[in-house]
Design an enzyme around this catalytic site. Structure first.
Site, mmCIF file in Angstrom:
data_model
loop_
_atom_site.group_PDB
_atom_site.id
_atom_site.type_symbol
_atom_site.label_atom_id
_atom_site.label_comp_id
_atom_site.label_asym_id
_atom_site.label_seq_id
_atom_site.Cartn_x
_atom_site.Cartn_y
_atom_site.Cartn_z
ATOM 1 N N ASP A 94 0.850 -1.185 0.000
ATOM 2 C CA ASP A 94 0.000 0.000 0.000
ATOM 3 C C ASP A 94 0.891 1.241 0.000
ATOM 4 O O ASP A 94 2.108 1.143 0.130
ATOM 5 C CB ASP A 94 -0.961 -0.015 1.183
ATOM 6 C CG ASP A 94 -0.249 -0.065 2.520
ATOM 7 O OD1 ASP A 94 0.955 0.219 2.565
ATOM 8 O OD2 ASP A 94 -0.892 -0.399 3.523
ATOM 9 N N SER A 95 0.303 2.407 -0.140
ATOM 10 C CA SER A 95 1.101 3.625 -0.302
ATOM 11 C C SER A 95 1.582 4.199 1.018
ATOM 12 O O SER A 95 2.438 5.080 1.034
ATOM 13 C CB SER A 95 0.274 4.691 -1.019
ATOM 14 O OG SER A 95 -0.778 5.145 -0.180
ATOM 15 N N GLY A 96 1.012 3.736 2.127
ATOM 16 C CA GLY A 96 1.289 4.338 3.422
ATOM 17 C C GLY A 96 0.326 5.449 3.766
ATOM 18 O O GLY A 96 0.363 5.987 4.879
ATOM 19 N N GLY A 97 -0.549 5.798 2.837
ATOM 20 C CA GLY A 97 -1.479 6.898 3.066
ATOM 21 C C GLY A 97 -2.378 6.678 4.262
ATOM 22 O O GLY A 97 -2.576 7.587 5.075
ATOM 23 N N ASP A 148 -2.801 8.571 -1.509
ATOM 24 C CA ASP A 148 -4.127 9.172 -1.472
ATOM 25 C C ASP A 148 -4.444 9.599 -0.049
ATOM 26 O O ASP A 148 -3.729 9.255 0.891
ATOM 27 C CB ASP A 148 -5.185 8.176 -1.958
ATOM 28 C CG ASP A 148 -5.309 6.971 -1.030
ATOM 29 O OD1 ASP A 148 -4.284 6.558 -0.441
ATOM 30 O OD2 ASP A 148 -6.414 6.433 -0.880
ATOM 31 N N GLN A 191 -11.698 7.027 -4.117
ATOM 32 C CA GLN A 191 -12.082 7.606 -2.827
ATOM 33 C C GLN A 191 -13.401 8.361 -2.996
ATOM 34 O O GLN A 191 -14.120 8.141 -3.959
ATOM 35 C CB GLN A 191 -10.956 8.504 -2.305
ATOM 36 C CG GLN A 191 -9.731 7.746 -1.802
ATOM 37 C CD GLN A 191 -9.968 7.046 -0.465
ATOM 38 O OE1 GLN A 191 -11.053 7.110 0.128
ATOM 39 N NE2 GLN A 191 -8.941 6.348 0.025
ATOM 40 N N GLY A 218 -10.992 3.766 1.546
ATOM 41 C CA GLY A 218 -11.856 4.543 2.410
ATOM 42 C C GLY A 218 -13.071 3.818 2.929
ATOM 43 O O GLY A 218 -14.050 4.457 3.333
ATOM 44 N N ASP A 268 -7.774 -7.621 1.337
ATOM 45 C CA ASP A 268 -6.737 -7.805 2.358
ATOM 46 C C ASP A 268 -7.261 -7.287 3.680
ATOM 47 O O ASP A 268 -8.149 -6.432 3.712
ATOM 48 C CB ASP A 268 -5.456 -7.048 1.984
ATOM 49 C CG ASP A 268 -5.539 -5.591 2.426
ATOM 50 O OD1 ASP A 268 -5.009 -5.249 3.493
ATOM 51 O OD2 ASP A 268 -6.175 -4.778 1.704
ATOM 52 N N CYS A 306 -12.762 -28.387 10.205
ATOM 53 C CA CYS A 306 -11.548 -27.814 9.604
ATOM 54 C C CYS A 306 -10.431 -28.848 9.541
ATOM 55 O O CYS A 306 -10.267 -29.651 10.460
ATOM 56 C CB CYS A 306 -11.099 -26.603 10.426
ATOM 57 S SG CYS A 306 -9.605 -25.808 9.796
ATOM 58 N N CYS A 308 -7.131 -27.804 8.929
ATOM 59 C CA CYS A 308 -5.846 -27.115 9.034
ATOM 60 C C CYS A 308 -4.936 -27.845 10.023
ATOM 61 O O CYS A 308 -5.379 -28.702 10.796
ATOM 62 C CB CYS A 308 -6.038 -25.655 9.458
ATOM 63 S SG CYS A 308 -6.362 -25.409 11.228
ATOM 64 N N CYS A 311 -6.149 -27.650 13.718
ATOM 65 C CA CYS A 311 -7.349 -28.430 14.046
ATOM 66 C C CYS A 311 -7.108 -29.932 13.918
ATOM 67 O O CYS A 311 -7.774 -30.720 14.598
ATOM 68 C CB CYS A 311 -8.509 -27.987 13.154
ATOM 69 S SG CYS A 311 -9.143 -26.342 13.590
ATOM 70 N N HIS A 337 -4.904 -21.204 11.738
ATOM 71 C CA HIS A 337 -6.304 -21.570 11.514
ATOM 72 C C HIS A 337 -7.076 -20.456 10.803
ATOM 73 O O HIS A 337 -7.807 -20.713 9.838
ATOM 74 C CB HIS A 337 -6.994 -21.911 12.830
ATOM 75 C CG HIS A 337 -8.473 -22.070 12.671
ATOM 76 N ND1 HIS A 337 -9.047 -23.213 12.165
ATOM 77 C CD2 HIS A 337 -9.490 -21.188 12.878
ATOM 78 C CE1 HIS A 337 -10.355 -23.043 12.081
ATOM 79 N NE2 HIS A 337 -10.649 -21.830 12.508
#
Length: 376
Positions: A94-97, A148, A191, A218, A268, A306, A308, A311, A337
């Site tokens: 990401d841009s860090g914005g 942004d 945005q 946003g 994400d 599950c 995984c 589990c 998990h």
């Protein structure tokens, strides 16, 4: 040529969901996809090999945090993020914005950029659109973001409009600064707060700039979920079919399903790893707080459905014991998990799109998980 390209495989009947493939310099990714977050060049509690075993093909790292520590120049000297963190699959930064603007009283916004104080030591720094791109160029991720302004919620229309105008001007400057398009692809960010006219104008202006992909920013900043879904309904259909659509910072199971239904390709969120470290896990029957006393003698796995690693091998009682004893393994097992749960959910979503029954999957998932769609 752009570093990444999007291949549309199939559109769903009955909703706006779609199957695709995201081609990157470090592999092909089936979409819709959830990207685990490795803020500081690591997904907390996980090794790269464990992430691969879970089926992760792309992760996200944070520009602001890596700029502050250890510094983008060291990462570049190490051969870029992929070599620095020993991850040979795709990376998005990401841009860090978001982080800069979340500093609130510690920053000052001007047309040139943002002056802010470090959350680590209080030192003064300045990031402009050009600087944000230069940092991300040094980090070397496959996909990078425009700088942004991420608005708070709620915000007045007048401020949201002037902020959007600045974000669009900054996007132009970001694109002019970014040169190595064959190694990294730069995404524009939509945005406009929670205002339909601004979201539509943002989408129109960003699409006119012809980025290789588009992020929807946003959202998931405190607004009710129905408002977030309204914004997606206004926005996603305005974005090109032949380019990826990325909903930033969203990762609860219901939001992944609802976002996919509306045509989002990439997600994400820190949520699965953050709540895992506090002893909370997603299960097929809803959230479970494994630290709670009621599980002190519960010998069942965290999720009986599950498969995984956690589990298959450990009980709720054992994992609760690890948390009470402050043993690191507890957080590792709950993290494994939760990431497994969301990555498998995305696999189910992709299969449901293929079979044209994503709405059925949503209804069945909500009924089992304990969601009431009218109350979300």
């Amino acid at each position: 040529m752009d570093a990444i390209s999007y291949e549309l495989i199939k559109k769903s009947n009955g909703c706006d969901a779609r199957l695709g493939k995201l081609h990157t310099p470090h592999g092909v990714i089936d979409t819709p996809v959830f990207m685990p977050v490795g803020t500081q060049a690591t997904v907390k509690a996980m090794s790269p090999d464990e992430l691969k075993d879970l089926g992760a093909h792309i992760i996200l790292s944070n520009t602001y945090h890596l700029y502050m520590r250890p510094g983008e120049k060291l990462v570049k000297k190490s051969g870029g993020l992929h070599k620095f963190m020993n991850w040979d699959r795709a990376i998005l930064t990401d841009s860090g914005g978001f982080q800069v603007f979340s500093l609130s009283n510690l920053r000052d916004i001007k047309e040139e950029g943002v002056t802010f104080k470090s959350h680590i030591d209080g030192s003064k720094h300045f990031i402009s659109p050009e600087k944000a791109i230069e940092i991300q160029n040094d980090l070397g991720a496959d996909i990078i973001m425009c700088f942004d302004e991420c608005l708070p919620y709620p915000v007045e229309h007048d401020y949201a409009s002037s902020s959007l105008n600045r974000t669009i001007r900054w996007a132009v400057r970001c694109k002019e600064t970014h040169k190595d398009t064959e190694r990294q692809s730069l995404f524009g960010i939509i945005q406009g707060g929670m205002f339909k006219d601004l979201r539509e104008r943002s989408a129109k202006e960003m699409v006119a700039l012809d980025f290789p992909g588009y992020s929807i920013g946003g959202l998931s900043i405190g607004e009710p979920k129905p408002i977030m879904y309204d914004v997606l309904d206004w926005t996603v259909h305005l974005l090109p079919d032949n380019k990826p659509r990325y909903l930033m910072g969203v990762g609860s199971p219901d939001c992944l399903i609802e976002g996919a239904i509306r045509g989002v390709d990439m997600f994400d969120c820190v949520l699965p790893t953050r709540i895992a470290r506090n002893g909370t896990v997603f299960t097929s029957q809803g959230k479970l707080v494994v630290r709670n006393a009621e599980y002190a003698e519960d010998l069942r796995p965290m999720d009986t459905e599950c498969d995984c690693y956690a589990c298959r091998n450990y009980s709720r009682a054992y994992i609760r014991h690890l948390f009470k004893a402050k043993e690191i393994l507890g957080a590792r097992l709950t993290t494994i998990h939760n990431l497994h749960f969301l990555i498998k959910l995305m696999e189910k979503i992709r299969q449901a799109i293929k079979d044209d029954n994503l709405l059925k999957l949503r209804d069945e998932f909500y009924a089992k998980y304990g969601y009431n769609r009218d109350e979300i």
